[in-house]
Design a protein around this motif. Structure first.
Motif, PDB file in Angstrom:
ATOM      1  N   VAL A 202       0.856  -1.190   0.000  1.00  0.00           N
ATOM      2  CA  VAL A 202       0.000   0.000   0.000  1.00  0.00           C
ATOM      3  C   VAL A 202       0.887   1.234   0.000  1.00  0.00           C
ATOM      4  N   LEU A 203       0.675   2.103  -0.979  1.00  0.00           N
ATOM      5  CA  LEU A 203       1.451   3.337  -1.094  1.00  0.00           C
ATOM      6  C   LEU A 203       0.627   4.504  -0.563  1.00  0.00           C
ATOM      7  N   VAL A 204       1.213   5.279   0.362  1.00  0.00           N
ATOM      8  CA  VAL A 204       0.555   6.489   0.874  1.00  0.00           C
ATOM      9  C   VAL A 204       1.361   7.687   0.387  1.00  0.00           C
ATOM     10  N   SER A 205       0.715   8.574  -0.363  1.00  0.00           N
ATOM     11  CA  SER A 205       1.418   9.764  -0.854  1.00  0.00           C
ATOM     12  C   SER A 205       1.207  10.957   0.066  1.00  0.00           C
ATOM     13  N   THR A 206       0.095  10.971   0.801  1.00  0.00           N
ATOM     14  CA  THR A 206      -0.159  12.028   1.788  1.00  0.00           C
ATOM     15  C   THR A 206      -1.181  11.513   2.790  1.00  0.00           C
ATOM     16  N   TYR A 207      -1.033  11.931   4.054  1.00  0.00           N
ATOM     17  CA  TYR A 207      -1.978  11.531   5.102  1.00  0.00           C
ATOM     18  C   TYR A 207      -3.084  12.558   5.312  1.00  0.00           C
ATOM     19  N   ARG A 208      -2.783  13.817   5.024  1.00  0.00           N
ATOM     20  CA  ARG A 208      -3.798  14.869   5.202  1.00  0.00           C
ATOM     21  C   ARG A 208      -3.796  15.770   3.979  1.00  0.00           C
ATOM     22  N   PRO A 209      -4.728  15.586   3.016  1.00  0.00           N
ATOM     23  CA  PRO A 209      -5.782  14.559   3.030  1.00  0.00           C
ATOM     24  C   PRO A 209      -5.199  13.181   2.717  1.00  0.00           C
ATOM     25  N   VAL A 297      -4.168   6.283  12.083  1.00  0.00           N
ATOM     26  CA  VAL A 297      -2.878   6.922  12.381  1.00  0.00           C
ATOM     27  C   VAL A 297      -2.734   8.303  11.745  1.00  0.00           C
ATOM     28  N   ALA A 298      -3.633   8.639  10.805  1.00  0.00           N
ATOM     29  CA  ALA A 298      -3.504   9.920  10.084  1.00  0.00           C
ATOM     30  C   ALA A 298      -3.389  11.136  10.999  1.00  0.00           C
ATOM     31  N   PRO A 299      -4.194  11.228  12.084  1.00  0.00           N
ATOM     32  CA  PRO A 299      -4.103  12.431  12.933  1.00  0.00           C
ATOM     33  C   PRO A 299      -2.768  12.590  13.650  1.00  0.00           C
ATOM     34  N   VAL A 300      -2.059  11.479  13.911  1.00  0.00           N
ATOM     35  CA  VAL A 300      -0.799  11.571  14.657  1.00  0.00           C
ATOM     36  C   VAL A 300       0.424  11.507  13.741  1.00  0.00           C
ATOM     37  N   MET A 301       0.202  11.228  12.468  1.00  0.00           N
ATOM     38  CA  MET A 301       1.334  11.096  11.547  1.00  0.00           C
ATOM     39  C   MET A 301       1.882  12.476  11.164  1.00  0.00           C
ATOM     40  N   ASN A 302       3.192  12.586  11.173  1.00  0.00           N
ATOM     41  CA  ASN A 302       3.839  13.821  10.735  1.00  0.00           C
ATOM     42  C   ASN A 302       3.808  13.838   9.203  1.00  0.00           C
ATOM     43  N   ASN A 303       2.836  14.595   8.654  1.00  0.00           N
ATOM     44  CA  ASN A 303       2.577  14.543   7.212  1.00  0.00           C
ATOM     45  C   ASN A 303       3.525  15.479   6.453  1.00  0.00           C
ATOM     46  N   ASP A 304       4.811  15.164   6.502  1.00  0.00           N
ATOM     47  CA  ASP A 304       5.806  16.008   5.852  1.00  0.00           C
ATOM     48  C   ASP A 304       5.654  15.938   4.333  1.00  0.00           C
ATOM     49  N   LYS A 305       5.703  17.074   3.663  1.00  0.00           N
ATOM     50  CA  LYS A 305       5.464  17.128   2.211  1.00  0.00           C
ATOM     51  C   LYS A 305       6.572  16.451   1.407  1.00  0.00           C
ATOM     52  N   HIS A 306       7.708  16.191   2.047  1.00  0.00           N
ATOM     53  CA  HIS A 306       8.816  15.532   1.346  1.00  0.00           C
ATOM     54  C   HIS A 306       8.687  14.004   1.349  1.00  0.00           C
ATOM     55  N   CYS A 307       7.636  13.483   1.970  1.00  0.00           N
ATOM     56  CA  CYS A 307       7.575  12.039   2.239  1.00  0.00           C
ATOM     57  C   CYS A 307       6.481  11.297   1.472  1.00  0.00           C
ATOM     58  N   PHE A 308       6.780  10.057   1.160  1.00  0.00           N
ATOM     59  CA  PHE A 308       5.791   9.081   0.707  1.00  0.00           C
ATOM     60  C   PHE A 308       6.194   7.766   1.341  1.00  0.00           C
ATOM     61  N   GLU A 309       5.344   6.757   1.288  1.00  0.00           N
ATOM     62  CA  GLU A 309       5.733   5.487   1.902  1.00  0.00           C
ATOM     63  C   GLU A 309       4.988   4.318   1.282  1.00  0.00           C
ATOM     64  N   CYS A 310       5.740   3.248   1.042  1.00  0.00           N
ATOM     65  CA  CYS A 310       5.155   1.993   0.567  1.00  0.00           C
ATOM     66  C   CYS A 310       5.202   0.993   1.725  1.00  0.00           C
ATOM     67  N   TYR A 311       4.025   0.656   2.249  1.00  0.00           N
ATOM     68  CA  TYR A 311       3.923  -0.258   3.393  1.00  0.00           C
ATOM     69  C   TYR A 311       3.681  -1.689   2.927  1.00  0.00           C
TER      70      TYR A 311
END
Length: 424
Positions: A202-209, A297-311
């Motif tokens: 699962v790839l997350v490109s941003t948590y908020r939104p 986890v979205a509310p507590v995740m540090n949604n840095d604009k430089h980041c993406f993640e493949c879980y």
């Protein structure tokens, strides 16, 4: 991915990444290279974002982990955040937090009963005594690849950690290492008599939104020894743990197929044995679990604009075709154990980079649009919070499985014809 010297994670095959980077013109494998990139380990991420180093990333630098990814990928924190999420929804009066007559969550019951040790030892003992014939699985919070895991079915088996058995005050041998203890799923769905789990990407490109993508080419990992719930086999990890790092040492391990099935093969098997409707419902529930865990986890995740993640999500299906979330990996293995594995992981890296950096251009962390459908490759949009909210309450939120993930996250019984789930 970061301008600078190349730093390889030992678990990643260099050639796969080099090929992917070269194809985009990002890296020249020569002495006078102009562009190099990082594929960072979680330890490197910790250093980059640490308060002490105070490193600032520029707009053309993006990295492949969120600073506090461990809120989802540490076993204890994942459970803690999901429990908090449930309570918050309960306070809001959300239909998602509905419980049955036994006080069990109807929709949010997707992680096995879990306690943290040593903190929750007394609570665990209380729960254990309600059903003394149950089996529990103990895992160190910060380890991977099946290291340090064991099963217990008697309190005496963990008394070796107890400083004072009279007061039942649990103390770990190492004060640094915390454990989680979870109710063991002792009725797993078996194929050929063997236990298996699902590894899904699962790839997350941003948590908020929240915007996340599901990779279609996941796989099943099978044990090499037939499953038995017999207590005499509790110590046999070839029966209970699906991790390739463990199974590859078994006498019956097959190096050609690696004890793996593709998700599409699993679908075909289930459709032929259980029917298409039941299979669709199962996979909708798996998607539902993934989206809810990310929302937790979205509310507590540090949604840095430089980041993406493949879980790497690990899911177990029981014999009633109920999926359970076991854990989420921040650095799912990119080492290939078979030829098919190599093709899958090459494509995974390629498709991930195409979404993280569309058009193969130099990264721009200010770019925060949804990439065009043609660059998704084997990914499909799992959930797009902006799209769900813009659809508004008028859109029918019911999915094929009768489970809603509408803008407000409500979920209802399917009263009409099947419609697409909002994350699709």
């Amino acid at each position: 991915i970061m301008a600078g010297k190349v730093k390889w994670v030992t678990d990643i095959e260099k050639s796969v990444l080099i090929n992917n980077f070269e194809k985009r013109g990002w890296i020249q494998v020569a002495e006078n290279e102009d562009w190099n990139f990082y594929w960072m380990s979680v330890q490197t991420i910790r250093n980059v974002f640490s308060v002490e180093t105070g490193y600032r990333l520029s707009d053309d630098q993006i990295v492949n982990h969120f600073p506090n990814h461990y809120e989802l990928t540490r076993k204890d924190l994942m459970v803690k955040n999901i429990k908090r999420y449930r309570k918050e929804l309960e306070k809001e009066g959300s239909p998602l937090a509905e419980k049955d007559e036994n006080g069990k969550y109807i929709y949010l019951d997707f992680v096995p009963v879990t306690f943290m040790l040593p903190a929750d030892y007394n609570l665990f003992v209380e729960e254990f005594r309600k059903n003394p014939s149950s089996t529990w699985i103990m895992k160190p919070c910060g380890k991977a690849q099946g290291k340090g895991i064991f099963l217990i079915n008697k309190l005496s088996q963990i008394k070796k950690w107890s400083r004072d058995s009279k007061t039942s005050s649990f103390v770990s041998q190492s004060s640094k290492e915390a454990y989680v203890i979870s109710l063991y799923i002792n009725n797993p769905l078996l194929i050929g008599g063997k236990k298996f789990d699902l590894r899904l990407y699962v790839l997350v490109s941003t948590y908020r939104p929240l915007r996340c993508y599901m990779y279609k080419l996941g796989f099943c990992r099978f044990c090499t020894v037939k499953y038995t719930p017999s207590t005499s086999e509790l110590d046999n990890m070839f029966v209970h743990l699906t991790n390739v790092a463990i199974q590859k040492h078994g006498d019956d391990y097959n190096h050609i197929h690696g004890g793996k099935w593709t998700v599409s093969n699993l679908r075909l098997y289930l459709e032929s044995t259980r029917g298409k409707e039941v299979t669709n419902k199962l996979f909708d529930e798996i998607h539902w679990i993934i989206v809810q865990s990310l929302k937790a986890v979205a509310p507590v995740m540090n949604n840095d604009k430089h980041c993406f993640e493949c879980y790497g999500y690990d899911i177990i299906i029981d014999d009633k075709l109920k999926p359970w979330l076991i854990e989420v990996n921040a650095s799912p293995s990119l080492t290939s154990s078979t030829a098919n594995d190599r093709i899958l992981k090459y494509n995974l890296i390629n498709d991930t980079l195409n979404i993280a950096v569309p058009n193969g251009e130099i990264p721009d962390c200010k770019w925060n649009k949804s990439p065009p459908k043609e660059v998704l490759g084997n990914y499909e949009v799992l959930y797009d919070e902006e799209m769900a909210q813009s659809d508004g309450p008028e859109r029918d939120p019911r999915g094929r499985s009768g489970q809603s993930t509408g803008a407000k996250g409500s979920r209802a019984r399917d009263l009409g014809k099947p419609v697409l789930t909002t994350w699709k």
